[in-house]
Design a protein around this motif. Sequence first.
Motif, PDB file in Angstrom:
ATOM      1  N   LEU A   1      -2.776 -65.205 -29.925  1.00 37.81           N
ATOM      2  CA  LEU A   1      -2.144 -66.511 -29.969  1.00 37.81           C
ATOM      3  C   LEU A   1      -3.073 -67.317 -31.753  1.00 37.81           C
ATOM      4  O   LEU A   1      -1.956 -67.906 -32.165  1.00 37.81           O
ATOM      5  N   PHE A   2      -3.278 -66.613 -31.741  1.00 41.94           N
ATOM      6  CA  PHE A   2      -4.033 -67.112 -33.673  1.00 41.94           C
ATOM      7  C   PHE A   2      -3.308 -66.440 -35.011  1.00 41.94           C
ATOM      8  O   PHE A   2      -2.796 -67.213 -35.495  1.00 41.94           O
ATOM      9  N   LEU A   3      -3.732 -65.791 -34.204  1.00 43.40           N
ATOM     10  CA  LEU A   3      -2.672 -64.510 -35.535  1.00 43.40           C
ATOM     11  C   LEU A   3      -1.534 -64.582 -35.308  1.00 43.40           C
ATOM     12  O   LEU A   3      -0.840 -65.034 -36.208  1.00 43.40           O
ATOM     13  N   LEU A   4      -0.672 -64.827 -33.470  1.00 47.05           N
ATOM     14  CA  LEU A   4       0.659 -65.451 -33.740  1.00 47.05           C
ATOM     15  C   LEU A   4       1.046 -66.648 -34.532  1.00 47.05           C
ATOM     16  O   LEU A   4       1.675 -67.139 -34.953  1.00 47.05           O
ATOM     17  N   TYR A   5       0.298 -67.741 -34.909  1.00 49.18           N
ATOM     18  CA  TYR A   5       0.054 -68.893 -34.938  1.00 49.18           C
ATOM     19  C   TYR A   5       0.372 -68.847 -36.628  1.00 49.18           C
ATOM     20  O   TYR A   5       0.937 -69.326 -37.753  1.00 49.18           O
ATOM     21  N   ILE A   6      -1.284 -67.609 -36.839  1.00 44.37           N
ATOM     22  CA  ILE A   6      -1.563 -67.909 -38.410  1.00 44.37           C
ATOM     23  C   ILE A   6      -0.424 -67.073 -38.986  1.00 44.37           C
ATOM     24  O   ILE A   6       0.448 -67.014 -40.513  1.00 44.37           O
ATOM     25  N   LYS A   7       0.295 -65.331 -38.479  1.00 45.67           N
ATOM     26  CA  LYS A   7       1.484 -64.655 -39.108  1.00 45.67           C
ATOM     27  C   LYS A   7       2.812 -65.635 -39.757  1.00 45.67           C
ATOM     28  O   LYS A   7       3.013 -65.300 -40.998  1.00 45.67           O
ATOM     29  N   PRO A   8       3.345 -65.853 -39.095  1.00 50.66           N
ATOM     30  CA  PRO A   8       4.489 -66.528 -40.279  1.00 50.66           C
ATOM     31  C   PRO A   8       4.158 -67.571 -41.002  1.00 50.66           C
ATOM     32  O   PRO A   8       4.951 -68.021 -41.958  1.00 50.66           O
ATOM     33  N   ILE A   9       3.045 -67.785 -41.200  1.00 51.12           N
ATOM     34  CA  ILE A   9       2.590 -69.248 -42.715  1.00 51.12           C
ATOM     35  C   ILE A   9       2.966 -68.171 -43.417  1.00 51.12           C
ATOM     36  O   ILE A   9       3.107 -68.275 -44.947  1.00 51.12           O
ATOM     37  N   ILE A  10       1.742 -67.094 -43.552  1.00 49.77           N
ATOM     38  CA  ILE A  10       1.503 -66.379 -44.728  1.00 49.77           C
ATOM     39  C   ILE A  10       2.427 -65.022 -44.739  1.00 49.77           C
ATOM     40  O   ILE A  10       2.565 -64.580 -45.661  1.00 49.77           O
ATOM     41  N   ASN A  11       3.106 -64.825 -43.841  1.00 49.05           N
ATOM     42  CA  ASN A  11       4.296 -64.041 -43.950  1.00 49.05           C
ATOM     43  C   ASN A  11       5.364 -63.872 -45.012  1.00 49.05           C
ATOM     44  O   ASN A  11       5.893 -65.245 -45.368  1.00 49.05           O
ATOM     45  N   GLY A  12       5.463 -62.691 -45.993  1.00 49.86           N
ATOM     46  CA  GLY A  12       6.248 -62.891 -46.835  1.00 49.86           C
ATOM     47  C   GLY A  12       5.031 -62.838 -48.297  1.00 49.86           C
ATOM     48  O   GLY A  12       5.998 -62.623 -49.629  1.00 49.86           O
ATOM     49  N   THR A  13       3.559 -63.585 -48.003  1.00 49.54           N
ATOM     50  CA  THR A  13       3.326 -63.781 -49.241  1.00 49.54           C
ATOM     51  C   THR A  13       1.687 -63.318 -48.954  1.00 49.54           C
ATOM     52  O   THR A  13       1.441 -62.951 -50.311  1.00 49.54           O
ATOM     53  N   GLY A  14       0.766 -63.379 -47.586  1.00 54.69           N
ATOM     54  CA  GLY A  14       0.047 -62.876 -47.727  1.00 54.69           C
ATOM     55  C   GLY A  14      -0.480 -61.994 -46.911  1.00 54.69           C
ATOM     56  O   GLY A  14       0.678 -61.195 -45.986  1.00 54.69           O
ATOM     57  N   ASN A  15      -1.695 -61.445 -47.111  1.00 53.13           N
ATOM     58  CA  ASN A  15      -1.840 -60.596 -45.345  1.00 53.13           C
ATOM     59  C   ASN A  15      -3.020 -60.855 -45.428  1.00 53.13           C
ATOM     60  O   ASN A  15      -3.870 -61.949 -45.185  1.00 53.13           O
ATOM     61  N   TYR A  16      -3.763 -60.022 -43.562  1.00 57.76           N
ATOM     62  CA  TYR A  16      -4.410 -60.520 -42.568  1.00 57.76           C
ATOM     63  C   TYR A  16      -5.731 -59.589 -42.323  1.00 57.76           C
ATOM     64  O   TYR A  16      -4.712 -58.140 -42.281  1.00 57.76           O
ATOM     65  N   TYR A  17      -6.425 -59.054 -42.401  1.00 59.81           N
ATOM     66  CA  TYR A  17      -6.900 -57.627 -41.268  1.00 59.81           C
ATOM     67  C   TYR A  17      -7.577 -58.275 -40.575  1.00 59.81           C
ATOM     68  O   TYR A  17      -8.499 -59.702 -41.314  1.00 59.81           O
ATOM     69  N   ILE A  18      -8.912 -57.579 -39.432  1.00 59.76           N
ATOM     70  CA  ILE A  18      -9.697 -58.208 -38.868  1.00 59.76           C
ATOM     71  C   ILE A  18     -10.931 -56.753 -39.186  1.00 59.76           C
ATOM     72  O   ILE A  18     -10.278 -55.678 -39.801  1.00 59.76           O
ATOM     73  N   GLU A  19     -12.048 -57.768 -39.636  1.00 62.34           N
ATOM     74  CA  GLU A  19     -13.110 -56.589 -40.475  1.00 62.34           C
ATOM     75  C   GLU A  19     -13.313 -55.902 -38.504  1.00 62.34           C
ATOM     76  O   GLU A  19     -14.102 -56.853 -37.931  1.00 62.34           O
ATOM     77  N   SER A  20     -13.383 -55.054 -38.612  1.00 68.36           N
ATOM     78  CA  SER A  20     -13.770 -53.767 -37.684  1.00 68.36           C
ATOM     79  C   SER A  20     -14.696 -54.074 -36.712  1.00 68.36           C
ATOM     80  O   SER A  20     -15.236 -54.264 -36.233  1.00 68.36           O
ATOM     81  N   HIS A  21     -16.056 -54.200 -37.830  1.00 67.08           N
ATOM     82  CA  HIS A  21     -17.185 -53.969 -37.768  1.00 67.08           C
ATOM     83  C   HIS A  21     -18.344 -55.419 -36.511  1.00 67.08           C
ATOM     84  O   HIS A  21     -19.088 -55.587 -36.318  1.00 67.08           O
ATOM     85  N   THR A  22     -17.366 -56.330 -37.140  1.00 64.27           N
ATOM     86  CA  THR A  22     -17.611 -57.585 -35.878  1.00 64.27           C
ATOM     87  C   THR A  22     -16.194 -57.922 -34.986  1.00 64.27           C
ATOM     88  O   THR A  22     -16.748 -58.679 -34.146  1.00 64.27           O
ATOM     89  N   ARG A  23     -15.817 -56.526 -34.776  1.00 64.22           N
ATOM     90  CA  ARG A  23     -14.889 -56.749 -33.557  1.00 64.22           C
ATOM     91  C   ARG A  23     -15.327 -56.908 -32.507  1.00 64.22           C
ATOM     92  O   ARG A  23     -15.738 -55.614 -32.397  1.00 64.22           O
ATOM     93  N   ASN A  24     -16.061 -57.817 -31.345  1.00 63.60           N
ATOM     94  CA  ASN A  24     -16.167 -56.946 -29.933  1.00 63.60           C
ATOM     95  C   ASN A  24     -15.744 -58.119 -28.999  1.00 63.60           C
ATOM     96  O   ASN A  24     -15.140 -59.063 -29.440  1.00 63.60           O
ATOM     97  N   HIS A  25     -16.508 -58.605 -28.211  1.00 67.05           N
ATOM     98  CA  HIS A  25     -15.806 -59.653 -27.254  1.00 67.05           C
ATOM     99  C   HIS A  25     -16.284 -60.575 -27.594  1.00 67.05           C
ATOM    100  O   HIS A  25     -15.452 -61.772 -27.055  1.00 67.05           O
ATOM    101  N   ARG A  26     -17.219 -60.957 -28.603  1.00 62.73           N
ATOM    102  CA  ARG A  26     -17.809 -62.147 -28.595  1.00 62.73           C
ATOM    103  C   ARG A  26     -16.795 -63.359 -30.065  1.00 62.73           C
ATOM    104  O   ARG A  26     -17.009 -64.440 -30.111  1.00 62.73           O
ATOM    105  N   ARG A  27     -16.953 -61.869 -31.139  1.00 61.61           N
ATOM    106  CA  ARG A  27     -16.738 -61.914 -32.456  1.00 61.61           C
ATOM    107  C   ARG A  27     -15.480 -61.064 -32.775  1.00 61.61           C
ATOM    108  O   ARG A  27     -15.473 -60.112 -33.153  1.00 61.61           O
TER     109      ARG A  27
END
Length: 542
Positions: A442-468
């Motif tokens: 839901l946070f990504l859904l919230y941020i996506k239309p705000i930056i859409n067309g101008t910015g990008n986002y990505y997830i740091e894979s080495h920090t992606r886990n159940h907690r963080r």
Amino acid sequence: MGKVFNVSADCKPDLHYMVNIDGRLSKIKEMVDRGDYFTINRARQYGKTTTLKALACYLAKGDTLTDAVRSKFPGYEVLDLDFQKLSYRDFESEASFVKAFSRESLKKDGRRISIPEQIRTRLTEFSKTTSKEIILADLFGCFADWCAESSRPIVLLIDEIDSATNNQVFIDFLAQLRGAYIERDEVPAFQSVILASVYDIKNLKSKFVKDENHKMNSPWNIAADFLVDMSFSACDIAGMLRTYEADYHTGMDREEIADLLYEYTSGYPYLVSRICKILDERIAGSDGFSDKQDAWTRTGVLEAVKILLYEKNTLFDSLINKLNDDPQLKKMLHSILFLGGSVSFNPDSHIIDVASMLGFLKNDQGNLAVANRIFEMRLYNYFLSEEEIRYRTFSPDAEEKSQFIQDGRLNMKQILEKFIIHWQDIYGPSEEKFAEENGRKLFLLYIKPIINGTGNYYIESHTRNHRRTDVIIDYRGEQFITEIKIWHGNAYNERGEKQLSDYLDYYHLKKGYMLSFNFNKKKKIGLQEIVLGDKLLIEAVV
């Protein structure tokens, strides 16, 4: 006309900016010198055809050989064919295949191979025959005589063997190659046979043969392992950019741009070349980038990535089609991306094996991971698009979006403030399980239309886990590091703050953001600022 970056068919040194692949060719030639028969299996648009064409020239030149090999012969005779030029009818019978193979072989005479007159006469007869009595054994008898008569060892290269799918003749052809390989100490045979394809022979075999008892009994079990890395390293990319820079003198920081390209692509050849092509032909001279000097910057690369992520191309189509065809793979990837799920890499799993072979997934220290950041971002966009309708009430409306951009800059603090309000109004009373599984989405859904067309986002894979999870947002060249985490007590939270602070050092930033989903009934909802050394951390708690 000068050189260009190429993303269609093979790269040609005189026409295209290319990575230097001499090191790879040298390693492949070592396999040829040993007499290995093998397959170059790599994903689509991974440089297989470019490598094969360069290899054919490389092997044919005597000055490329080692001293030990050169003492025996000045070079190799190279018969390089492309099965893409064969039609479905060419595989209908052994006779039609022998006819087509002979026809294509004759076309190569006088190029990197010289066909002896006696052999040329036999191949010509095969290519013009109307007899149905000719079989593969006749063709391989001709090969044996050819290899015996040739003054130099003969190497057979065949590209696009995927074009030979769904027929038994090709399986029989492989079996004949295997037989020739086994008996080559008694009967002259090709020095080396190299086949190039996306699918490996084992998978091709399973497509050809319907009898379950024979699916894994491939006639290509003689093949040596092909372990040559065909991806581009940051050093490879910098070398290609050096050639470009010599032509245009943009003043770019080659190492920085090469590192950035590698970060996003993990060296996938098509993706590297595609971003470079967009930079050269579309970014330079566009709004905000007056010339090539402005384009070949970090901001320019991020703009090119944005364009790439929203374009249609065959590589992305293949990725999404695979997900749509395989619900189990789709579910598995969704879990990895959004839930921090860990899936062990298992080559015996058909789904994982095929997805890895197609270049979409990789083995990351024993766990399954998306192959590169570009694919991952495309997948996030794909999954989020599917969720936008389901959670449409959660996204900020058009009027709200404008308040988050001030003087062309993203106001991340205000985004977090508004997110807290939206979350509490709509999902505040939700069960803990719902929040854990959907909060990040839901946070990504919230941020996506705000930056859409101008910015990008990505997830740091080495920090992606159940907690963080760390979300990196790039907006007009400015980066915002936001850690999304589930609250697990003060001690864990303090460790997270320290980790984020260290992470900010890596990105040379002084300000970071945290979004904590806290299920403690006594939690304090809201926004707080935390000073940690010389860093300012802005934390939102919901």
